[in-house]
Design a protein around this motif. Structure first.
Motif, short mmCIF file in Angstrom:
data_model
loop_
_atom_site.label_atom_id
_atom_site.label_comp_id
_atom_site.label_asym_id
_atom_site.label_seq_id
_atom_site.Cartn_x
_atom_site.Cartn_y
_atom_site.Cartn_z
N UNK A 16 0.82 -1.22 0.00
CA UNK A 16 0.00 0.00 0.00
C UNK A 16 0.85 1.27 0.00
N UNK A 17 1.99 1.24 0.72
CA UNK A 17 2.85 2.41 0.74
C UNK A 17 3.44 2.70 -0.63
N UNK A 18 3.87 1.65 -1.34
CA UNK A 18 4.44 1.83 -2.68
C UNK A 18 3.38 2.32 -3.65
N UNK A 19 2.17 1.76 -3.54
CA UNK A 19 1.09 2.20 -4.43
C UNK A 19 0.74 3.66 -4.19
N UNK A 20 0.74 4.08 -2.92
CA UNK A 20 0.45 5.47 -2.59
C UNK A 20 1.54 6.39 -3.13
N UNK A 21 2.79 5.96 -3.00
CA UNK A 21 3.90 6.77 -3.51
C UNK A 21 3.80 6.92 -5.03
N UNK A 22 3.45 5.82 -5.72
CA UNK A 22 3.30 5.89 -7.18
C UNK A 22 2.17 6.84 -7.56
N UNK A 23 1.09 6.81 -6.77
CA UNK A 23 -0.05 7.69 -7.06
C UNK A 23 0.32 9.15 -6.85
N UNK A 24 1.10 9.42 -5.81
CA UNK A 24 1.56 10.79 -5.56
C UNK A 24 2.42 11.27 -6.72
N UNK A 25 3.33 10.42 -7.20
CA UNK A 25 4.17 10.80 -8.34
C UNK A 25 3.32 11.07 -9.58
#
Length: 219
Positions: free
Chosen positions: A3-12
């Protein structure tokens, strides 16, 4: 991904979309400024000079003054037409007054193509989404005329309350490619702001099928 990686990708992704939107808005402001400066503003300045000259000639050369007044009237009408076209390029009145489907139908009527519109959707969408889809459809029709040399086009709009799909198919020569910096790439970036997508299938010899998909809820 976690979930953290997915959130970071979404922020980018959102950061990139915001940057694209800022660039597009700046380019649109420059276009409006240029159109006003080179078009209506220049004509209005000329109109003022013509009227000033006519005023000076009114007593001594009335016929010449009347000719200048006729010229000024023509210039005023042309300036008004240019301003209306500029406003329509920002947000067509039919889009605000009658919604996306009727605006696309009007677009098809104005196109040099023999274009048909099929629609089974009556969504009332947020204005930015409607505007993006409208101008995206307009760009696809323009490409069909300018690049594909098409004579016919079919536009379909479908929606289920959670998303909108617009398909544009033409009978042109095909070969359309989404190139970096090109018009289709720009359209894809504009749609990405709303999590929308653009898919293009355009084999050599045609036909070209372009599909705009925008996830959205009826407002």
């Amino acid at each position: 991904p976690s979930p953290g990686m997915a959130l970071a990708d979404r922020v980018d992704e959102l950061t990139a979309q915001r940057a694209d939107t800022t660039v597009a808005q700046a380019a649109e402001i420059r276009r409006i400024e240029r159109d006003l400066h080179d078009g209506a503003q220049a004509r209005l300045v000329s109109l003022g000079l013509t009227l000033a000259t006519a005023e000076k000639l009114m007593e001594t050369r009335p016929e010449q003054a009347r000719a200048l007044m006729r010229e000024a009237r023509t210039g005023a009408a042309t300036s008004l037409t240019e301003l209306r076209e500029l406003v329509q390029g920002i947000n067509p009145p039919v889009l605000s007054d009658r919604g996306l489907v009727d605006a696309v139908r009007a677009l098809a009527l104005d196109s040099p193509l023999l274009a048909t519109v099929e629609a089974d959707v009556r969504l009332s969408l947020d204005p930015p989404i409607e505007s993006a889809v409208y101008f995206g459809t307009a760009e696809l029709l323009t490409n069909a005329v300018k690049h594909a040399r098409a004579t016919r086009a079919r536009i379909s709009l479908t929606g289920d309350g959670t998303g909108l799909t617009v398909e544009v198919e033409d009978d042109g020569r095909g070969g359309a490619v989404v190139r970096p910096g090109g018009g289709l790439a720009g359209l894809r970036r504009r749609l990405a702001v709303f999590d929308g997508t653009l898919e293009v299938a355009s084999p050599a010899g045609g036909p070209t099928r372009a599909r705009i998909m925008v996830p959205c809820a009826s407002s």
